[in-house]
Design an enzyme around this catalytic site. Structure first.
Site, mmCIF file in Angstrom:
data_model
loop_
_atom_site.group_PDB
_atom_site.id
_atom_site.type_symbol
_atom_site.label_atom_id
_atom_site.label_comp_id
_atom_site.label_asym_id
_atom_site.label_seq_id
_atom_site.Cartn_x
_atom_site.Cartn_y
_atom_site.Cartn_z
ATOM 1 N N ASP A 29 75.508 -16.885 90.586
ATOM 2 C CA ASP A 29 76.181 -16.131 91.644
ATOM 3 C C ASP A 29 77.285 -15.254 91.055
ATOM 4 O O ASP A 29 77.805 -15.533 89.969
ATOM 5 C CB ASP A 29 76.845 -17.083 92.654
ATOM 6 C CG ASP A 29 75.843 -18.012 93.312
ATOM 7 O OD1 ASP A 29 74.665 -17.639 93.413
ATOM 8 O OD2 ASP A 29 76.261 -19.123 93.712
HETATM 9 N N1 URA Z 1 73.981 -23.061 91.925
HETATM 10 C C1 URA Z 1 74.764 -22.290 92.690
HETATM 11 O O1 URA Z 1 75.064 -22.625 93.815
HETATM 12 N N2 URA Z 1 75.188 -21.118 92.197
HETATM 13 C C2 URA Z 1 74.892 -20.692 90.939
HETATM 14 O O2 URA Z 1 75.338 -19.616 90.540
HETATM 15 C C3 URA Z 1 74.099 -21.518 90.147
HETATM 16 C C4 URA Z 1 73.649 -22.697 90.661
#
Ligand code: URA
Length: 250
Positions: A114
């Site tokens: 993310d």
């Molecule tokens: N899980 C998440 O919620 N976000 C990420 O960026 C990676 C794994």
């Protein structure tokens, strides 16, 4: 091997010889004219013949030619917060690809982190390797250091380890352990084999916790050791072979 029609598929023999790095096109034409080139065992001394590089066997002076496939690059990037894994953003936010723009080729992230997640991200121009790494069947371990608001104690840890229900199906970590716990904030280490969208955040939300910080610290046997935030290193061929072996001997 086909006759000279341009409308047929394949490539012209002299171009194929040049693409193999053996000679310029002009030199390749001279080699053909001199009778030094055979296609599927037959000497070709006429110009303009088209061949199928996948199926036809081309020899020059008796040695078989093969187009060298372009070398692939895979890097381990330490993604900072505030970078997007997409290849483009209409809102012009920073992209992870900006961090390795000096590399030739079109490397793309293997899966996603993310915008507000930091840590280990593999990027590659090797589509086959990316498919292998992202295939749900192989369950490459991804380890996260997760900070949540509030006290996350043994009861919550046990609930997480039993698994939670998400909108796209149940989710269970491969392992989870506490790092620290206080009334304000708690930290845990979580290892998952899948890579569903926002999976870690959603798993913690399912237990009533908000993730306030998320860092991926490990991907299979690869860690961030020696790679400062915002920097990257190339994977060595031994590391790539090891990843392939892990998938193929599952
Ligand atoms: N899980 C998440 O919620 N976000 C990420 O960026 C990676 C794994």
């Amino acid at each position: 091997m086909e006759a000279d029609s341009k409308s047929r598929g394949g490539v012209r023999l002299q171009k194929f010889i040049a693409d193999c790095g053996l000679a310029s096109r002009r030199r390749a034409e001279a080699m053909i004219a001199a009778g030094r080139v055979r296609v599927n065992g037959e000497t070709v001394s006429r110009q303009g013949v088209r061949i199928d590089p996948e199926r036809d066997r081309v020899e020059v002076d008796g040695s078989r030619l093969r187009v060298a496939s372009k070398p692939k690059t895979t890097i381990l990037l330490h993604k900072p917060l505030g970078y997007l894994c997409s290849m483009d953003d209409p809102r012009k936010r920073p992209l992870v690809k900006d961090l390795y723009r000096e590399l030739p080729g079109r490397l793309f992230p293997v899966g996603r982190l993310d915008y507000n997640t930091s840590g280990l991200l593999l990027c590659t121009d090797d589509g086959e390797l990316a498919n292998l790494l992202m295939h749900p069947r192989y369950k490459f371990e991804k380890e996260y250091l997760v900070t949540v608001n509030g006290r996350f104690g043994p009861a919550e840890l046990a609930a997480l380890c039993r698994g939670v229900e998400l909108a796209d199906g149940p989710a269970r970590p491969l392992s989870a352990s506490m790092v620290s716990s206080s009334a304000r904030r708690s930290r845990l280490k979580l290892v998952i084999g899948e890579g569903r969208n926002r999976q870690v955040r959603r798993m913690l939300e399912a237990l009533g916790f908000k993730v306030v910080e998320l860092q991926r610290t490990r991907y299979a046997f690869l860690t961030l050791k020696g790679v400062p935030r915002g920097k990257w290193r190339k994977l060595e061929s031994g590391e790539i072979d090891r990843l392939r072996r892990m998938a193929l001997h599952d």
